[in-house]
Scaffold this active site. Sequence first.
Site, PDB file in Angstrom:
ATOM      1  N   GLU A   3       2.683  10.677  11.322  1.00  0.00           N
ATOM      2  CA  GLU A   3       3.635  11.802  11.433  1.00  0.00           C
ATOM      3  C   GLU A   3       3.029  13.081  10.846  1.00  0.00           C
ATOM      4  OE1 GLU A   3       8.102  10.200  11.195  1.00  0.00           O
ATOM      5  OE2 GLU A   3       6.824   9.390   9.601  1.00  0.00           O
TER       6      GLU A   3
ATOM      7  N   GLU B 153       6.560   1.077  11.227  1.00  0.00           N
ATOM      8  CA  GLU B 153       7.813   1.084  10.458  1.00  0.00           C
ATOM      9  C   GLU B 153       8.778  -0.037  10.883  1.00  0.00           C
ATOM     10  OE1 GLU B 153       6.540   5.466  10.189  1.00  0.00           O
ATOM     11  OE2 GLU B 153       6.262   3.744  11.516  1.00  0.00           O
TER      12      GLU B 153
HETATM   13  N1  T1G Z   1       2.664   1.978   0.441  1.00  0.00           N
HETATM   14  C1  T1G Z   1       2.337   1.397  -0.747  1.00  0.00           C
HETATM   15  N2  T1G Z   1       1.353   0.462  -0.900  1.00  0.00           N
HETATM   16  C2  T1G Z   1       0.670   0.128   0.191  1.00  0.00           C
HETATM   17  C3  T1G Z   1       0.957   0.674   1.472  1.00  0.00           C
HETATM   18  C4  T1G Z   1       1.998   1.654   1.561  1.00  0.00           C
HETATM   19  N3  T1G Z   1       2.321   2.238   2.712  1.00  0.00           N
HETATM   20  N4  T1G Z   1       0.114   0.113   2.362  1.00  0.00           N
HETATM   21  C5  T1G Z   1      -0.664  -0.740   1.668  1.00  0.00           C
HETATM   22  N5  T1G Z   1      -0.340  -0.744   0.378  1.00  0.00           N
HETATM   23  C6  T1G Z   1      -0.976  -1.532  -0.696  1.00  0.00           C
HETATM   24  C7  T1G Z   1      -0.775  -3.034  -0.512  1.00  0.00           C
HETATM   25  O1  T1G Z   1       0.423  -3.461  -1.078  1.00  0.00           O
HETATM   26  C8  T1G Z   1      -1.992  -3.599  -1.236  1.00  0.00           C
HETATM   27  O2  T1G Z   1      -1.707  -3.610  -2.616  1.00  0.00           O
HETATM   28  C9  T1G Z   1      -3.065  -2.561  -0.977  1.00  0.00           C
HETATM   29  O3  T1G Z   1      -2.368  -1.354  -0.604  1.00  0.00           O
HETATM   30  C10 T1G Z   1      -3.992  -2.917   0.144  1.00  0.00           C
HETATM   31  O4  T1G Z   1      -3.220  -3.270   1.277  1.00  0.00           O
HETATM   32  C11 T1G Z   1       8.492   8.139   6.684  1.00  0.00           C
HETATM   33  C12 T1G Z   1       9.008   5.424   6.346  1.00  0.00           C
HETATM   34  C13 T1G Z   1      -2.994  -0.055   5.797  1.00  0.00           C
HETATM   35  C14 T1G Z   1      -3.344  -1.763   7.504  1.00  0.00           C
HETATM   36  O5  T1G Z   1       3.740   0.128   7.154  1.00  0.00           O
HETATM   37  O6  T1G Z   1      -0.273  -2.188   7.145  1.00  0.00           O
HETATM   38  O7  T1G Z   1       5.566   5.647   6.585  1.00  0.00           O
HETATM   39  O8  T1G Z   1      -1.732  -6.012  -3.029  1.00  0.00           O
HETATM   40  O9  T1G Z   1      -3.905  -5.679   1.416  1.00  0.00           O
HETATM   41  O10 T1G Z   1      -5.317  -5.595   4.777  1.00  0.00           O
HETATM   42  O11 T1G Z   1       8.112   7.298   8.732  1.00  0.00           O
HETATM   43  O12 T1G Z   1      -1.908  -2.198   4.153  1.00  0.00           O
HETATM   44  O13 T1G Z   1      -3.737  -4.662  -3.484  1.00  0.00           O
HETATM   45  O14 T1G Z   1      -1.685  -4.392  -4.909  1.00  0.00           O
HETATM   46  O15 T1G Z   1      -2.554  -4.622   3.248  1.00  0.00           O
HETATM   47  O16 T1G Z   1      -6.792  -3.608   4.436  1.00  0.00           O
HETATM   48  C15 T1G Z   1       4.360   2.749   7.166  1.00  0.00           C
HETATM   49  C16 T1G Z   1       1.446  -0.610   5.624  1.00  0.00           C
HETATM   50  C17 T1G Z   1       5.103   2.923   5.900  1.00  0.00           C
HETATM   51  C18 T1G Z   1       1.443   0.407   6.664  1.00  0.00           C
HETATM   52  C19 T1G Z   1      -4.420  -1.976   5.247  1.00  0.00           C
HETATM   53  N6  T1G Z   1       3.055   2.189   6.918  1.00  0.00           N
HETATM   54  N7  T1G Z   1       0.104  -1.045   5.251  1.00  0.00           N
HETATM   55  O17 T1G Z   1      -4.479  -3.346   5.344  1.00  0.00           O
HETATM   56  O18 T1G Z   1      -4.948  -3.965   2.896  1.00  0.00           O
HETATM   57  S1  T1G Z   1       6.736   3.455   6.188  1.00  0.00           S
HETATM   58  C20 T1G Z   1       2.847   0.878   6.926  1.00  0.00           C
HETATM   59  C21 T1G Z   1      -0.631  -1.824   6.049  1.00  0.00           C
HETATM   60  C22 T1G Z   1       6.590   5.088   6.627  1.00  0.00           C
HETATM   61  C23 T1G Z   1       7.676   7.159   7.455  1.00  0.00           C
HETATM   62  C24 T1G Z   1       7.844   5.744   7.098  1.00  0.00           C
HETATM   63  C25 T1G Z   1      -1.943  -2.276   5.517  1.00  0.00           C
HETATM   64  C26 T1G Z   1      -3.152  -1.473   6.023  1.00  0.00           C
HETATM   65  P1  T1G Z   1      -2.251  -4.716  -3.551  1.00  0.00           P
HETATM   66  P2  T1G Z   1      -3.606  -4.496   2.229  1.00  0.00           P
HETATM   67  P3  T1G Z   1      -5.474  -4.196   4.387  1.00  0.00           P
END
Ligand code: T1G
Length: 695
Positions: A104, A124
């Site tokens: 976004e 999301e």
């Molecule tokens: N927020 C906080 N922590 C996050 C995070 C996030 N968005 N994404 C990953 N982490 C942490 C995760 O918990 C882990 O922590 C570490 O980073 C590594 O992640 C307004 C509402 C990017 C593809 O849904 O899909 O935006 O366990 O083990 O396999 O519209 O992380 O090491 O303590 O998964 O290499 C939308 C979520 C949010 C993406 C990387 N975004 N993340 O994968 O590493 S909602 C998502 C992922 C939003 C807006 C809305 C994956 C990754 P720890 P990992 P990875």
Amino acid sequence: MNSPVNYEIVDSVGVITIDNPPVNALSAAVRQGLQKAMRAAQDDASQAIVILCAGRTFIAGADITEFGKPPMEPHLPDLLNEIEASAKIVVAALHGTALGGGFETALACHYRIALDSARVGFPEVKLGLFPGAGGTQRLPRLSGIAAAVELMAVGNPIPAQKALELGAIDEIVGEDLGVEAVAYARKLVADGAPVRRTRDLTVESLPGAAFDALRAQIAKQARGLEAPLKMLEAVQANVDRSFDEGLELERRLFTELMTGSQSKALRHIFFAEREAAKVIGLAKDTPPREINSVGIIGGGTMGGGIAMSFANAGFPVTLLEINDEALERGLAIVDRNYAGSVTRGKLSEDNAAACRGRIGGTTDYADVADCDLVIEAVFEDPSLKKEIFATLDATCKPGAILATNTSYQDVDAIAAATGRPEDVLGMHFFSPAHIMKLLEVVRGDKTADDVLATVMALAKKIRKVPVLSGVCYGFIGNRMLGPYFREAQLCLVEGSTPEAVDAAMTDWGMAMGPISVADLAGLDVGYKARQALPEDQRGDPRSYRVADVLVEAGHLGQKSGAGFYRYDADTRAKTPDPEVQAIIEREAKALGVMRRDIDAEEIVDRLIYALVNEGMKIVEEGIAQRPGDIDIVYIYGYGFPAWRGGPMHYADDVGLDTVLARIREFHERFGDAWRPAPLLEKLVAAGETLTGYSS
Ligand code: T1G
């Protein structure tokens, strides 16, 4: 405190660099830093602005750890409006995974460039949400409504090339992103390119009928998840409201989801899945053993699927069978599975051939002697398994990891058949093993720490979700399935029908009803397991008598064309079988059961609370490290609806006191099988929940 956002002018371009490891999530500090830098850039000598990220990825979304807490300023939608309103051109430079709020942010910029390896997307929906910072209004203006809806409804990222085709990014650039971005921005300025605000672009309209068709399709796919339909409602604003009215609607619907139980459950799953991979008490820096080659003992359905999981992840695999005929049969299963993956478009022909090429076959144990990991996947005969482990012990090189794929046997007893129990553990895959994501990693009494660390890390490489289990009959998943099936069978005998029991559970959200699952797994599996037990250890005969009668009548389930249901030989479609209903009623009478009406609510409560009660015991015994691990097992292994968060999270959501009251009622009515788990009683007495509990 150092801001995670750095700003400097490079060659007359203001470069904003976000550095918030591990995934540059849009935390409050990042938002504040971004706003400050944008405001500075408006008034300084820069001619254009570039936003990019340090580390392995562009912004991977809003900071999920901040959800459910009081929101801090600036709010993301406002910040993105401010970026879009910039008087100077703003270019987003993408690498890694630009997801959710990250995508976004890019859409609010005026131009977008990316590395070829970058991916963009809106995951999301996997959190029970949809893009809540303008994505539902900006992406359709760039890519059209249909493409935008598709991206938001399923939530899988797309490669940069595809994003380019959709108009979501403007250019794919070479590897040095920082340099490329500055050059790109300078060229825009030199060419007199305009500030291009996405909000001002017109969106190609879509007739109402098309929205109706989309709504029907999404409702079917969503299977009870609310977010995709709310997303469509927000997207529809593109055709009948102004941009800002659309933003307002998006915000209202987004907030409803954010505060709802489905998103809470899915956010729990997001973190529980990552937590499950961590072994409590195991040093983070435990050096893993090197795994470069894998041997599989047994080329049946499970062995073939396991071989494919490793081959698909790039490992050379040697599949061993007792003779050439069996080996041929095993490799033919693998070939059929690969052909199916190509037909379904899951794998390209070339990729399938490359993966298949990594799987070799043998009938000689000497050919697995040098493998770094050997997994036994033969049928559930304890003495055969011990024999195989004794052979592996005599054959395999020192330091090889020896794993068993047993679904419920005593891993310690199998390890004791070797002189190296420290190298032995369970790796319980789920059928079909090349598709199902769950891997129960079973730690034996003597399993070495580095063996555990190796296998927990390896799971991620073969795209599995690992969950650690201690040794007990059936480990986590199958042990809990016992009481679940018990209640399903009892509901049948007490008055219900296979279709009603299944409908109650699928309406509630389960991917498949318990009776259909029993037919799929094969009724003879449970029958043989019961026959191996003395009668007084088989449990309440009312919970298995009907299944026994069916097996003895040749009704083995789908594989024999009839189980509790009848199955069409060609289409596999199932139909209720009046003969089975007659058997149920006859056996109920013989067992002295007065049949009665049982409603869906009772069926759901009995089956789900049976899971919860057993889950509580499993956590208290330390078989599972945390309740969240159990939730991951049930979501990735047993078709539990993710938007309910798993059995343990669901119990917390309903309220442990409510669950306990219902279980006590069942204990009164149905007897000892429903004795409340001590942990449940303790938590309720203390007014505590399961959140944060670990054994
Ligand atoms: N927020 C906080 N922590 C996050 C995070 C996030 N968005 N994404 C990953 N982490 C942490 C995760 O918990 C882990 O922590 C570490 O980073 C590594 O992640 C307004 C509402 C990017 C593809 O849904 O899909 O935006 O366990 O083990 O396999 O519209 O992380 O090491 O303590 O998964 O290499 C939308 C979520 C949010 C993406 C990387 N975004 N993340 O994968 O590493 S909602 C998502 C992922 C939003 C807006 C809305 C994956 C990754 P720890 P990992 P990875």
